[in-house]
Enzyme design. Structure first.
Site, mmCIF file in Angstrom:
data_model
loop_
_atom_site.group_PDB
_atom_site.id
_atom_site.type_symbol
_atom_site.label_atom_id
_atom_site.label_comp_id
_atom_site.label_asym_id
_atom_site.label_seq_id
_atom_site.Cartn_x
_atom_site.Cartn_y
_atom_site.Cartn_z
ATOM 1 N N ASN A 101 0.880 -1.175 0.000
ATOM 2 C CA ASN A 101 0.000 0.000 0.000
ATOM 3 C C ASN A 101 0.912 1.218 0.000
ATOM 4 O O ASN A 101 1.500 1.550 1.028
ATOM 5 C CB ASN A 101 -0.897 -0.014 1.249
ATOM 6 C CG ASN A 101 -1.682 1.281 1.395
ATOM 7 O OD1 ASN A 101 -1.748 2.095 0.466
ATOM 8 N ND2 ASN A 101 -2.285 1.485 2.563
ATOM 9 N N TRP A 102 1.040 1.818 -1.163
ATOM 10 C CA TRP A 102 1.975 2.950 -1.284
ATOM 11 C C TRP A 102 1.462 4.220 -0.612
ATOM 12 O O TRP A 102 2.204 5.183 -0.461
ATOM 13 C CB TRP A 102 2.244 3.240 -2.768
ATOM 14 C CG TRP A 102 3.157 2.245 -3.415
ATOM 15 C CD1 TRP A 102 3.850 1.236 -2.804
ATOM 16 C CD2 TRP A 102 3.490 2.175 -4.809
ATOM 17 N NE1 TRP A 102 4.594 0.539 -3.731
ATOM 18 C CE2 TRP A 102 4.392 1.102 -4.962
ATOM 19 C CE3 TRP A 102 3.115 2.910 -5.935
ATOM 20 C CZ2 TRP A 102 4.925 0.751 -6.204
ATOM 21 C CZ3 TRP A 102 3.636 2.562 -7.165
ATOM 22 C CH2 TRP A 102 4.528 1.498 -7.302
ATOM 23 N N LYS A 103 0.168 4.254 -0.308
ATOM 24 C CA LYS A 103 -0.446 5.476 0.258
ATOM 25 C C LYS A 103 -0.212 6.636 -0.715
ATOM 26 O O LYS A 103 -0.202 6.405 -1.916
ATOM 27 C CB LYS A 103 0.087 5.731 1.670
ATOM 28 C CG LYS A 103 -0.052 4.465 2.529
ATOM 29 C CD LYS A 103 0.159 4.672 4.000
ATOM 30 C CE LYS A 103 -0.062 3.335 4.724
ATOM 31 N NZ LYS A 103 0.041 3.445 6.183
ATOM 32 N N HIS A 141 -9.442 1.511 4.938
ATOM 33 C CA HIS A 141 -8.152 1.692 5.621
ATOM 34 C C HIS A 141 -8.337 2.653 6.804
ATOM 35 O O HIS A 141 -9.147 3.580 6.732
ATOM 36 C CB HIS A 141 -7.100 2.248 4.650
ATOM 37 C CG HIS A 141 -5.713 2.185 5.207
ATOM 38 N ND1 HIS A 141 -5.233 3.140 6.069
ATOM 39 C CD2 HIS A 141 -4.731 1.263 5.066
ATOM 40 C CE1 HIS A 141 -3.993 2.800 6.423
ATOM 41 N NE2 HIS A 141 -3.669 1.676 5.835
ATOM 42 N N GLU A 152 -6.669 5.046 7.791
ATOM 43 C CA GLU A 152 -6.468 6.463 7.457
ATOM 44 C C GLU A 152 -7.725 7.052 6.820
ATOM 45 O O GLU A 152 -8.068 8.211 7.038
ATOM 46 C CB GLU A 152 -5.239 6.605 6.542
ATOM 47 C CG GLU A 152 -3.944 6.367 7.320
ATOM 48 C CD GLU A 152 -2.810 5.744 6.516
ATOM 49 O OE1 GLU A 152 -2.824 5.811 5.275
ATOM 50 O OE2 GLU A 152 -1.895 5.175 7.153
ATOM 51 N N GLU A 196 -5.324 -4.602 10.575
ATOM 52 C CA GLU A 196 -4.258 -3.609 10.765
ATOM 53 C C GLU A 196 -4.485 -2.864 12.078
ATOM 54 O O GLU A 196 -5.265 -1.903 12.125
ATOM 55 C CB GLU A 196 -4.274 -2.595 9.613
ATOM 56 C CG GLU A 196 -4.061 -3.213 8.250
ATOM 57 C CD GLU A 196 -3.493 -2.194 7.270
ATOM 58 O OE1 GLU A 196 -2.427 -2.472 6.718
ATOM 59 O OE2 GLU A 196 -4.092 -1.117 7.084
ATOM 60 N N GLY A 238 2.722 2.495 10.622
ATOM 61 C CA GLY A 238 3.675 3.587 10.434
ATOM 62 C C GLY A 238 4.414 3.981 11.698
ATOM 63 O O GLY A 238 5.067 5.021 11.748
ATOM 64 N N SER A 241 3.603 -2.003 10.210
ATOM 65 C CA SER A 241 5.062 -2.109 10.374
ATOM 66 C C SER A 241 5.613 -3.491 10.026
ATOM 67 O O SER A 241 6.607 -3.937 10.601
ATOM 68 C CB SER A 241 5.484 -1.700 11.788
ATOM 69 O OG SER A 241 5.119 -0.344 12.038
ATOM 70 N N GLY A 243 2.908 -1.065 4.162
ATOM 71 C CA GLY A 243 3.032 0.345 3.810
ATOM 72 C C GLY A 243 4.476 0.695 3.491
ATOM 73 O O GLY A 243 4.984 0.420 2.399
ATOM 74 N N GLY A 244 5.151 1.281 4.457
ATOM 75 C CA GLY A 244 6.505 1.790 4.272
ATOM 76 C C GLY A 244 7.460 0.829 3.570
ATOM 77 O O GLY A 244 8.195 1.217 2.651
HETATM 78 P P1 13P Z 1 3.195 0.486 7.538
HETATM 79 O O1 13P Z 1 3.635 -0.846 6.965
HETATM 80 O O2 13P Z 1 3.948 1.640 6.999
HETATM 81 O O3 13P Z 1 3.102 0.434 9.019
HETATM 82 O O4 13P Z 1 1.683 0.701 7.008
HETATM 83 C C1 13P Z 1 0.773 -0.310 7.141
HETATM 84 C C2 13P Z 1 -0.440 0.042 6.385
HETATM 85 O O5 13P Z 1 -1.154 0.971 6.722
HETATM 86 C C3 13P Z 1 -0.758 -0.754 5.183
HETATM 87 O O6 13P Z 1 -2.034 -0.495 4.732
#
Ligand code: 13P
Length: 250
Positions: free
Chosen positions: A9-11, A94, A96, A166, A172, A212, A233-234
Site C-alpha cells: 500500500n503505497w499510500k 483503511h 487512514e 491492521e 507507520g 510495520s 506500507g513503508g
Molecule cells: P506500515 O507498513 O507503513 O506500518 O503501514 C501499514 C499500512 O497501513 C498498510 O495499509
C-alpha cells in the site's frame, strides 16, 4: 489451503515515473512465489502500472474508490473506471480513510458491495486503536467493523473478499504486533466471520496482517497459522525490501 497474499500500500507516495521505475525493478528481482502479489498505488499511476505488469504475476490495486458507478461526485473515482483499466484489487476501509476522511462502516459497506458487483477484490481493512485495545475492546471493535462493513453479503461473496487486520497502533509507528498478538486477533476475526457467515467461510477467508511489517519480521508473522499475508506500507516502497517480504511467504 489458503494462499498467501502480499500487497503493498503505497499510500500517497510515488509519481507515475517513480511507480514505473519501481515496477521495472520489482520485475527484475521478483522471486519465484506461489503468493499473490499486489501493488496498490495512487490512481494516477494505475493505468501505466497495469500495462507494465501485463503477463506477470503482479496484480495492481487501488487504495480507495467510490461506491457509486458514476454521477455528480467531484473528485471521486468509480469502480467502473478501475475495472476498465484492468485494476484487480481495491483497499477499502483503511484506518487512514476511517480517521482522516471520516469513512463510516456503512460507507465502507457500500464500497465493498460495489467492488464485488464489479469484480474487484476488496482488501477490507479493520483494526483497533491503542486506546481501544488497552480498554479491552479489541473483540467488540472488530465485531462492529466486520458486521458493519460486510453487512448484506452472502457467504459466496466472501470468496471475493480479503480481510486486512491492521492494528492502528502498529501502522507507520515501527511498533509491530507480536506474532502472538497478530495470530490471536486473526482468530478473533475468523470467529466473528464464522458467526456472521459460517465456519467454512471463516476457514477459507484470507486474512492479511498490516502494521510495520518489514523484511526483518515478515517471516515470523507469516509463519503464524492464521496470518495469510501482509498489507505493507513503508516497506513496500522499495522493491528490494518488498521482494524480501514476498520471499518470506512460503
Ligand atoms: P506500515 O507498513 O507503513 O506500518 O503501514 C501499514 C499500512 O497501513 C498498510 O495499509
Amino acid at each position: 489451503m489458503r494462499q498467501y497474499i502480499i500487497a503493498g500500500n503505497w499510500k500517497m507516495n510515488k509519481t507515475n515515473r517513480e511507480a514505473l521505475e519501481f515496477i521495472t525493478e520489482l520485475k527484475a528481482i521478483m522471486p519465484a512465489t506461489k503468493a499473490q502479489v499486489v501493488v496498490c498505488a495512487p490512481f494516477t499511476a494505475l493505468s501505466d502500472l497495469v500495462k507494465a505488469t501485463e503477463g506477470s504475476n503482479i496484480a495492481i490495486g487501488a487504495e480507495n474508490m467510490s461506491s457509486k458507478d458514476s454521477g455528480a461526485f467531484t473528485g471521486e473515482i468509480s469502480p467502473l473506471m478501475l475495472k476498465d483499466l484492468g485494476v484487480k484489487y481495491v483497499i477499502l476501509g483503511h484506518s487512514e480513510r476511517r480517521e482522516i476522511f471520516k469513512e463510516t462502516d456503512a460507507c465502507i459497506n457500500a464500497k465493498v458491495k460495489a467492488a464485488i458487483t464489479h469484480g474487484l477484490t476488496p482488501l477490507f481493512c479493520i483494526g483497533e486503536t491503542l486506546t481501544q485495545r488497552e480498554a479491552g475492546h479489541l473483540v467488540s471493535v472488530l465485531k462492529t467493523q466486520i458486521n458493519g462493513g460486510l453487512e448484506g453479503l452472502m457467504a459466496d461473496d466472501m470468496k471475493k473478499v480479503v480481510i486486512a487486520y491492521e492494528p492502528v497502533w502498529a501502522i507507520g509507528t515501527g511498533v509491530t504486533a507480536t506474532t502472538a498478538q497478530a495470530d490471536e486477533a486473526h482468530v478473533v476475526v475468523r470467529n466473528i466471520v464464522s458467526a456472521m457467515f459460517n465456519a467454512s467461510v471463516a476457514a477459507n477467508v484470507q486474512i492479511q496482517y498490516g502494521g510495520s511489517m518489514n523484511a526483518a519480521n515478515a517471516e515470523e508473522l507469516l509463519g503464524k497459522e492464521n496470518v495469510d499475508g501482509g498489507l505493507i506500507g513503508g516497506a513496500s516502497l522499495k522493491a528490494a525490501d518488498f521482494v524480501k517480504i514476498i520471499a518470506a511467504a512460503k
